[in-house]
Write an enzyme that holds these catalytic residues in place. Sequence first.
Site, PDB file in Angstrom:
ATOM      1  N   ASP A 186       7.583   3.195  -5.959  1.00 48.22           N
ATOM      2  CA  ASP A 186       6.408   2.796  -6.177  1.00 48.22           C
ATOM      3  C   ASP A 186       5.921   3.330  -4.788  1.00 48.22           C
ATOM      4  O   ASP A 186       6.166   3.968  -4.422  1.00 48.22           O
ATOM      5  CB  ASP A 186       6.830   1.250  -5.380  1.00 48.22           C
TER       6      ASP A 186
ATOM      7  N   ASP B 216       2.264   2.439  -4.015  1.00 50.13           N
ATOM      8  CA  ASP B 216       1.359   1.473  -3.215  1.00 50.13           C
ATOM      9  C   ASP B 216       1.594   0.252  -2.534  1.00 50.13           C
ATOM     10  O   ASP B 216       2.467  -0.195  -2.780  1.00 50.13           O
ATOM     11  CB  ASP B 216      -0.400   0.211  -3.892  1.00 50.13           C
TER      12      ASP B 216
END
Length: 284
Positions: free
Chosen positions: A79, A81
């Site tokens: 991922d 963020d």
Amino acid sequence: MSHLILQGPHFDGSFIEKVAALAQADGVQPLAQANVVRILGADPASKKEVQALCQQARVDFAYLNQIDNLSDMRVLAMDMDSTLITIECIDEIADMAGRKPQVAAITEAAMRGEISDFSESLRRRVALLEGVPVQALQRVYAERLQFNKGAAELVAGAHQHGVKTLLVSGGFTFFTERVQQRLELNFAYSNTLEVEQGVLTGRVVGDIVDSHAKAHYLQALAQELGAGPQQCLAIGDGANDLVMMAQAKYSVAYRAKPVVQEQAAFALNYAPLDGVLNWFRLSH
């Protein structure tokens, strides 16, 4: 019996002895890296007691039945963020327009799993960005986007051992393209913000990269490389990472929400991202 890897900012010999005694270990092997220790012959039945002791001391732990070669892995999916980078980009864009509280509240609820439909939560947040000048994205990138500690080292270590890197984000291509370039990631997928006459329209172009899309991109790359879940790593912090993480033997919760901590096989709450490398046998 298992190998037990301990790592964190600070711990001493007395702490290691306590853990080794709790785990009924056969021995202790310091690794080359500072503040990393491998405890040999640890009893997995001791996990709850070891976990409590490690949480108190702010130390990460990982029980491993065997130490795999990193070069036997094929895919590292991540991922962006709050995982690879320190911020939630959408919240910071909203901050530029004075709308951060409204957007951040939806982001937090989605990451905790309180909003089950990620796509709907993203549309709601993006709608609040309507009219924001596109220059705000450049400002967020230049002024606020920073990598979490160990991100570059983790990616470099993966590449050195032939592992393909995949960035899958519910965020935006403006940022993922730049992160991909800086870290030389092999693949990156995310969402595209619609822009008209230099401002955001409050809409996303095309299909949204949600939890199932993230899992799809991991599965597709693994299939292309002839890799099974045993050869995959997936790292995330929010509920929308869980479907992807379920596709990997090494599912890693990084500074993650409780729902992710509960379901991931491993967690890094104190050690940097490249702490992942300490679970493997590295060859050069």
